[in-house]
Scaffold this motif. Structure first.
Motif, PDB file in Angstrom:
ATOM      1  N   VAL A  70      -5.462   6.511   6.644  1.00  0.00           N
ATOM      2  CA  VAL A  70      -5.070   6.477   5.236  1.00  0.00           C
ATOM      3  C   VAL A  70      -5.095   7.884   4.644  1.00  0.00           C
ATOM      4  CG1 VAL A  70      -5.633   5.552   2.961  1.00  0.00           C
ATOM      5  CG2 VAL A  70      -5.977   4.132   4.989  1.00  0.00           C
TER       6      VAL A  70
ATOM      7  N   HIS B  65      -9.258   0.499   6.734  1.00  0.00           N
ATOM      8  CA  HIS B  65      -8.848   1.793   7.279  1.00  0.00           C
ATOM      9  C   HIS B  65      -8.411   1.658   8.741  1.00  0.00           C
ATOM     10  CE1 HIS B  65     -13.077   1.367   8.254  1.00  0.00           C
ATOM     11  NE2 HIS B  65     -13.016   2.362   9.127  1.00  0.00           N
TER      12      HIS B  65
ATOM     13  N   PHE C 112      -4.970  -0.126   8.777  1.00  0.00           N
ATOM     14  CA  PHE C 112      -3.917   0.814   8.391  1.00  0.00           C
ATOM     15  C   PHE C 112      -3.548   1.722   9.570  1.00  0.00           C
ATOM     16  CE2 PHE C 112      -2.005   4.559   6.575  1.00  0.00           C
ATOM     17  CZ  PHE C 112      -1.297   4.104   5.472  1.00  0.00           C
TER      18      PHE C 112
ATOM     19  N   LEU D 136      -7.183   1.090  -2.361  1.00  0.00           N
ATOM     20  CA  LEU D 136      -6.035   0.714  -1.541  1.00  0.00           C
ATOM     21  C   LEU D 136      -6.279  -0.572  -0.760  1.00  0.00           C
ATOM     22  CD1 LEU D 136      -4.905   4.212  -0.242  1.00  0.00           C
ATOM     23  CD2 LEU D 136      -3.989   2.892  -2.150  1.00  0.00           C
TER      24      LEU D 136
ATOM     25  N   LEU E 264     -10.316   4.373  -0.487  1.00  0.00           N
ATOM     26  CA  LEU E 264     -10.179   3.181   0.347  1.00  0.00           C
ATOM     27  C   LEU E 264     -10.442   1.897  -0.437  1.00  0.00           C
ATOM     28  CD1 LEU E 264     -11.818   4.177   3.752  1.00  0.00           C
ATOM     29  CD2 LEU E 264      -9.445   3.535   3.363  1.00  0.00           C
TER      30      LEU E 264
ATOM     31  N   VAL F   4       0.840  -1.202   0.000  1.00  0.00           N
ATOM     32  CA  VAL F   4       0.000   0.000   0.000  1.00  0.00           C
ATOM     33  C   VAL F   4       0.876   1.254   0.000  1.00  0.00           C
ATOM     34  CG1 VAL F   4      -1.763   1.298   1.231  1.00  0.00           C
ATOM     35  CG2 VAL F   4      -1.893  -1.198   1.139  1.00  0.00           C
TER      36      VAL F   4
ATOM     37  N   TYR G 198      -2.206   9.998   5.914  1.00  0.00           N
ATOM     38  CA  TYR G 198      -0.939   9.558   5.331  1.00  0.00           C
ATOM     39  C   TYR G 198      -0.787  10.111   3.914  1.00  0.00           C
ATOM     40  CZ  TYR G 198       2.867   6.615   3.730  1.00  0.00           C
ATOM     41  OH  TYR G 198       4.067   6.184   3.220  1.00  0.00           O
TER      42      TYR G 198
END
Length: 293
Positions: free
Chosen positions: A55, A44, A47, A32, A29, A15, A58
């Motif tokens: 996410v 989510h 992550f 990914l 989302l 990812v 980031y």
């Protein structure tokens, strides 16, 4: 590490690599979670639990980091283009977000960046990336190479490492004016102190560009020197080349005592072979050289 945990981490790393390579794309989302092969209903939270950032956060930070590098180190690029590539529909929205994060407008940051808020803002991103990106080196990663003597032009940075970005900015501007492009003139860093000395004022690094042509300082403090030739232990690092300390520690702590070699009287240095943001951050490459007798 169990095979299951290793597989889980590898899926998460996919990812991060995908985000780095597709910062200009719509990174939602659904997409990914598919890259990681996880359920979109849980991805989510997985992550965030893994990296300490959502996410969305980031991606925002990754885009803003690239934008800030382009503002400072690519002065030929328009702020409008940088804003659009960072995912903003208008320069005003980009400017508001930039000022909120760094306390400066994009144009002000380009002219005179304040690096301390910049470093603080990207701490969460760097922490997230380091969680699963710690490279484990082995003796097979180290080769001994005879390197030639390289004449270089040197800009010295002496003092607080928090101000290193300003020296790098001046160094890039000088080498552009001198016509010493990284594709034709190699880039080196020579470390003459610890990465984090007891007093920040003791930090010392030379920014160097390989050239045997006559040097015109053009108002900068530039001097001629050389990186001496000889035997070196060479360790290639791919990704996260902002911090080469783990690679250096491996050479000193693990490789050197077991090798039977003795170091030569010249500091450890690196050659930077590819740079962020010219390549995605995880594809940046540097080679670390430990001079040997």
């Amino acid at each position: 590490m169990t095979a299951a945990l290793r597989n889980y981490h590898e899926r998460m790393l996919r990812v991060l690599d995908y985000v780095d390579q597709h910062l200009d794309d719509d990174l939602d989302l659904d997409l990914l979670s598919g890259v990681a092969a996880f359920s979109k209903f849980h991805f989510h939270r997985q992550f965030t639990a893994t990296f300490g950032l959502s996410v969305h956060r980031y991606i925002q930070l990754a885009r803003m980091k690239r934008a800030s590098y382009r503002l400072v180190y690519r002065d030929e690029e328009r702020v409008t283009d940088i804003a659009m590539d960072a995912g903003y529909d208008a320069p005003d929205a980009f400017a508001r977000a930039f000022r909120q994060r760094f306390g400066q407008s994009p144009s002000s940051f380009r002219k005179s960046p304040d690096w301390e808020p910049w470093l603080a803002a990207f701490g969460p991103l760097d922490n997230a990336r380091s969680k699963l990106m710690q490279k484990t080196f082995t003796t097979d990663d180290v080769i001994i190479r005879n390197v030639p003597t390289t004449p270089v032009a040197i800009m010295e940075h002496r003092g607080d490492p928090a101000t290193l970005g300003a020296t790098i900015q001046r160094f890039i501007a000088w080498r552009k004016a001198a016509g010493l492009h990284p594709r034709t003139s190699p880039t080196f860093n020579v470390w003459r102190s610890e990465r984090r000395p007891q007093s920040p004022t003791d930090y010392s690094v030379d920014l160097c560009v390989g050239t045997d042509q006559a040097i015109e300082a053009n108002g900068e403090e530039i001097k001629a020197g050389e990186i001496p030739g000889g035997r070196c232990a060479v360790l290639r690092v791919v990704g996260n080349t902002d911090n080469l300390e783990p690679a250096a520690l491996y050479l000193y702590r693990d490789w050197l005592p077991a090798s039977g070699e003795e170091v030569r009287d010249f500091p450890i240095y690196c050659q930077r072979l590819s740079f962020f943001p010219e390549v995605p951050e995880h594809e940046a490459v540097a080679e670390l050289f430990l001079p040997l007798k």
